[in-house]
Design a protein around this motif. Structure first.
Motif, PDB file in Angstrom:
ATOM      1  N   ASP A 122       0.800  -1.221   0.000  1.00 17.50           N
ATOM      2  CA  ASP A 122       0.000   0.000   0.000  1.00 17.50           C
ATOM      3  C   ASP A 122       0.836   1.275   0.000  1.00 17.50           C
ATOM      4  N   THR A 123       2.145   1.152  -0.141  1.00 22.37           N
ATOM      5  CA  THR A 123       3.011   2.324  -0.147  1.00 22.37           C
ATOM      6  C   THR A 123       2.935   3.031  -1.497  1.00 22.37           C
ATOM      7  N   ARG A 124       2.663   4.318  -1.466  1.00 26.72           N
ATOM      8  CA  ARG A 124       2.656   5.096  -2.711  1.00 26.72           C
ATOM      9  C   ARG A 124       4.013   5.777  -2.834  1.00 26.72           C
ATOM     10  N   GLN A 209      -3.157   0.385 -10.278  1.00 27.35           N
ATOM     11  CA  GLN A 209      -3.802   1.629 -10.683  1.00 27.35           C
ATOM     12  C   GLN A 209      -3.830   1.683 -12.207  1.00 27.35           C
ATOM     13  N   ASN A 233       5.007  11.283 -11.736  1.00 23.66           N
ATOM     14  CA  ASN A 233       4.076  10.160 -11.695  1.00 23.66           C
ATOM     15  C   ASN A 233       2.710  10.623 -12.173  1.00 23.66           C
ATOM     16  N   GLU A 237      -7.395   7.536  -9.741  1.00 23.47           N
ATOM     17  CA  GLU A 237      -7.805   6.865  -8.511  1.00 23.47           C
ATOM     18  C   GLU A 237      -9.138   6.151  -8.743  1.00 23.47           C
ATOM     19  N   ALA A 239      -6.900   3.090  -6.366  1.00 22.20           N
ATOM     20  CA  ALA A 239      -6.179   1.840  -6.599  1.00 22.20           C
ATOM     21  C   ALA A 239      -7.162   0.687  -6.441  1.00 22.20           C
ATOM     22  N   LEU A 289       2.443   1.323  -6.097  1.00 20.62           N
ATOM     23  CA  LEU A 289       1.452   2.363  -6.333  1.00 20.62           C
ATOM     24  C   LEU A 289       2.152   3.723  -6.422  1.00 20.62           C
ATOM     25  N   ASP A 291       2.426   7.962  -6.205  1.00 12.27           N
ATOM     26  CA  ASP A 291       2.040   9.206  -5.565  1.00 12.27           C
ATOM     27  C   ASP A 291       2.216  10.327  -6.586  1.00 12.27           C
TER      28      ASP A 291
END
Length: 332
Positions: A122-124, A209, A233, A237, A239, A289, A291
């Motif tokens: 879950d780290t962006r 995504q 990036n 949205e 994800a 993912l 950011d």
């Protein structure tokens, strides 16, 4: 401004051409493609960027340009890795050589979120995340190699401004046939018949995504007008985890291990049922993912589409076999 776009007839290229030709700041748009579409508001040049002698044709096309947007890419190797490398590696080197010869001051390169090293589920990640890519994925490793090439160019030519756009999966209903061909290869004619995946085998931790091609085009356009440099990036949205992906694809999620998914892809790829080898499982599971804070804060970009609606509309366009230029709802 005079803008040259390689891969201008493709999924993102077609959306970018629409964006550019609608802007009064853009004086001329030159489109580079292997096949020349019938569109008169673009100066089309038929060039295979990986072919011998392509540097000369590209140099002529780049003359007088304020910027070059490099989109041309061979996404799926299928069963011909040499052809993929010829476009991605040789072709990108040819584009860079021609750009330097023509003294174009700004290069906007379509890179990928696949250049990033693996992150937590879950780290962006932001644009400074380690950039070693996904081992074993020719798509990822080619993107990393071209970014390395651009690093060297920036060191050796400090006046050159380079921007790198990093999306994950870029889709749109208008490109439904091309996207089906990429994923299904020779089985693509069956896509309108199937139109849905009754079962989608994916590991439970799978999350990804997508981004509408129009949102990528909008970011590229903003980079061009601002003369921006560095990496950006770009994604829509939300994800989506495996059960949501399955529902949007018209089916049910079947939890499997990574090894099982890789095995399924490998066997069916070897049988030439589709062009996606086992490394595409790794690409899905290991690409982090994104950011998009930098694009929002520095360029005022924000996503105009909901990734779920774009994916659903694209699947429906595949099923109908009638790709449309619109077919998803814009997010207010």
């Amino acid at each position: 401004m005079r803008i040259v776009v390689t891969g201008a007839s493709g999924n993102i290229g077609s959306a970018l051409v629409e964006w550019l030709t609608a802007r009064p700041e853009i004086r001329d748009v030159v489109g580079i493609a292997r096949g020349v579409p019938d569109r008169r508001d673009v100066d089309w040049r038929a060039v295979d960027i990986g072919a011998p002698g392509a540097e000369d044709a590209l140099t002529a096309a780049f003359a007088g340009a304020d910027a070059v947007v490099h989109l041309a890419w061979h996404i799926v190797a299928g069963h011909d890795r040499a052809a993929q490398a010829r476009t991605n590696l040789t072709g990108s080197a040819n584009v860079l050589t021609a750009l330097l010869r023509a003294r174009v001051p700004h290069l906007v390169h379509l890179s990928s979120g696949a250049v990033y090293s693996r992150g937590d589920d879950d780290t962006r990640v932001t644009e400074d995340w380690p950039r070693r890519g996904v081992p074993g994925s020719s798509y990822s490793q080619d993107k990393v190699a071209v970014e390395d090439l651009l690093d060297r160019a920036e060191r050796e030519h400090p006046a050159l401004r380079v921007a790198r756009i990093r999306p994950l999966a870029v889709i749109q209903p208008a490109a439904a046939r091309d996207l089906a061909r990429l994923a299904m290869g020779r089985s693509a004619p069956l896509a309108p018949i199937v139109g849905r995946l009754p079962l989608l085998p994916l590991p439970p931790r799978a999350i990804t995504q997508v981004v509408a091609a129009q949102d990528v085009a909008d970011l590229i356009g903003r980079v061009l007008l601002a003369g921006a440099t560095g990496a950006f990036n770009v994604t829509d949205e939300p994800a989506m985890r495996a059960p949501v992906l399955a529902r949007l694809m018209g089916g049910r999620h079947v939890p499997v291990s990574r090894a099982t998914l890789r095995g399924l892809l490998d066997v069916t790829w070897r049988l030439r049922l589709h062009p996606l080898d086992a490394s595409w499982a790794d690409l899905l599971l290991d690409s982090p993912l994104l950011d998009c804070t930098r694009a929002r804060t520095e360029l005022g970009w924000h996503p105009r589409h909901d990734g779920r609606l774009t994916l659903l509309a694209t699947r429906r366009a595949v099923r109908a076999a009638t790709p449309r230029s619109t077919g998803y709802q814009k997010v207010p």
